[in-house]
Design a protein around this motif. Structure first.
Motif, short mmCIF file in Angstrom:
data_model
loop_
_atom_site.label_atom_id
_atom_site.label_comp_id
_atom_site.label_asym_id
_atom_site.label_seq_id
_atom_site.Cartn_x
_atom_site.Cartn_y
_atom_site.Cartn_z
N ALA A 54 -16.75 8.96 42.05
CA ALA A 54 -16.83 7.65 42.71
C ALA A 54 -15.44 7.05 42.88
O ALA A 54 -15.13 6.49 43.93
CB ALA A 54 -17.73 6.72 41.90
N ALA A 55 -14.60 7.17 41.87
CA ALA A 55 -13.23 6.66 41.98
C ALA A 55 -12.45 7.42 43.05
O ALA A 55 -11.67 6.83 43.80
CB ALA A 55 -12.52 6.77 40.63
N ILE A 56 -12.67 8.72 43.14
CA ILE A 56 -12.00 9.52 44.18
C ILE A 56 -12.46 9.08 45.57
O ILE A 56 -11.65 8.95 46.49
CB ILE A 56 -12.24 11.02 43.94
CG1 ILE A 56 -11.49 11.47 42.69
CG2 ILE A 56 -11.82 11.85 45.14
CD1 ILE A 56 -11.83 12.87 42.24
N LEU A 57 -13.77 8.83 45.73
CA LEU A 57 -14.28 8.35 47.02
C LEU A 57 -13.67 7.00 47.38
O LEU A 57 -13.28 6.78 48.54
CB LEU A 57 -15.80 8.24 46.99
CG LEU A 57 -16.59 9.52 47.17
CD1 LEU A 57 -18.08 9.24 47.02
CD2 LEU A 57 -16.30 10.14 48.51
N PHE A 58 -13.59 6.08 46.42
CA PHE A 58 -12.97 4.78 46.69
C PHE A 58 -11.51 4.95 47.10
O PHE A 58 -11.04 4.31 48.02
CB PHE A 58 -13.06 3.86 45.47
CG PHE A 58 -14.43 3.29 45.25
CD1 PHE A 58 -15.10 2.63 46.26
CD2 PHE A 58 -15.02 3.38 44.02
CE1 PHE A 58 -16.35 2.08 46.05
CE2 PHE A 58 -16.28 2.85 43.79
CZ PHE A 58 -16.94 2.20 44.81
N PHE A 59 -10.78 5.82 46.41
CA PHE A 59 -9.38 6.04 46.72
C PHE A 59 -9.21 6.64 48.12
O PHE A 59 -8.36 6.21 48.89
CB PHE A 59 -8.73 6.94 45.68
CG PHE A 59 -7.33 7.31 46.01
CD1 PHE A 59 -6.30 6.38 45.88
CD2 PHE A 59 -7.02 8.58 46.48
CE1 PHE A 59 -5.00 6.71 46.21
CE2 PHE A 59 -5.72 8.92 46.81
CZ PHE A 59 -4.71 7.99 46.67
N LEU A 60 -10.02 7.65 48.44
CA LEU A 60 -9.92 8.29 49.75
C LEU A 60 -10.27 7.31 50.87
O LEU A 60 -9.63 7.32 51.93
CB LEU A 60 -10.81 9.52 49.82
CG LEU A 60 -10.37 10.72 48.98
CD1 LEU A 60 -11.42 11.82 49.05
CD2 LEU A 60 -9.02 11.23 49.45
N ASP A 61 -11.28 6.48 50.66
CA ASP A 61 -11.65 5.52 51.68
C ASP A 61 -10.58 4.43 51.81
O ASP A 61 -10.25 4.01 52.92
CB ASP A 61 -13.00 4.90 51.33
CG ASP A 61 -13.57 4.09 52.47
OD1 ASP A 61 -13.43 4.52 53.64
OD2 ASP A 61 -14.17 3.03 52.21
N SER A 110 -7.35 4.70 51.10
CA SER A 110 -6.11 5.24 51.66
C SER A 110 -6.26 5.67 53.11
O SER A 110 -5.27 5.88 53.80
CB SER A 110 -5.62 6.42 50.82
OG SER A 110 -6.55 7.48 50.90
N GLY A 111 -7.49 5.80 53.59
CA GLY A 111 -7.72 6.19 54.97
C GLY A 111 -7.70 7.69 55.20
O GLY A 111 -7.75 8.14 56.35
#
Length: 102
Positions: A38-45, A47-48
């Motif tokens: 979930a943290a990786i998804l938030f970061f990827l979203d 950062s674009g």
């Protein structure tokens, strides 16, 4: 106060304490396994780099995750084990609080 409710809460506290102590490591590891993606998804979203479809995830959450929790809640709400639920919550919390290491 009804003596039957007191005994149910006492039984629930004992069961919750044992379950809390036994499942301490399992729950923490499951939360880490779920939290890291979930943290990786938030970061990827954020950062674009990857666009996450949050509405689709919310729809899947509403269809596949929420109904089983509601059915379990309804079962315990209409069942005689209703008094055990607060005891399990108290015991589960004590199981986490009384242990020193995570």
């Amino acid at each position: 106060m009804d003596i039957l409710a007191i005994t149910k809460i006492g039984l629930g506290t004992f069961l919750g304490l044992t379950i809390g102590v036994l499942l301490r490591f399992v729950l923490i590891k499951v939360l880490i396994i779920v939290g890291v993606p979930a943290a990786i998804l938030f970061f990827l979203d954020y950062s674009g780099l990857y666009k996450v479809n949050w509405l689709l995830l919310n729809e899947r959450w509403q269809v596949y995750v929420i109904p089983p929790f509601i059915s379990v809640y309804d079962y315990f709400n209409q069942h005689m084990l209703l008094g055990i639920i607060p005891g399990i919550i108290i015991g589960f919390s004590l199981g986490f609080a009384l242990t020193r290491k995570l």
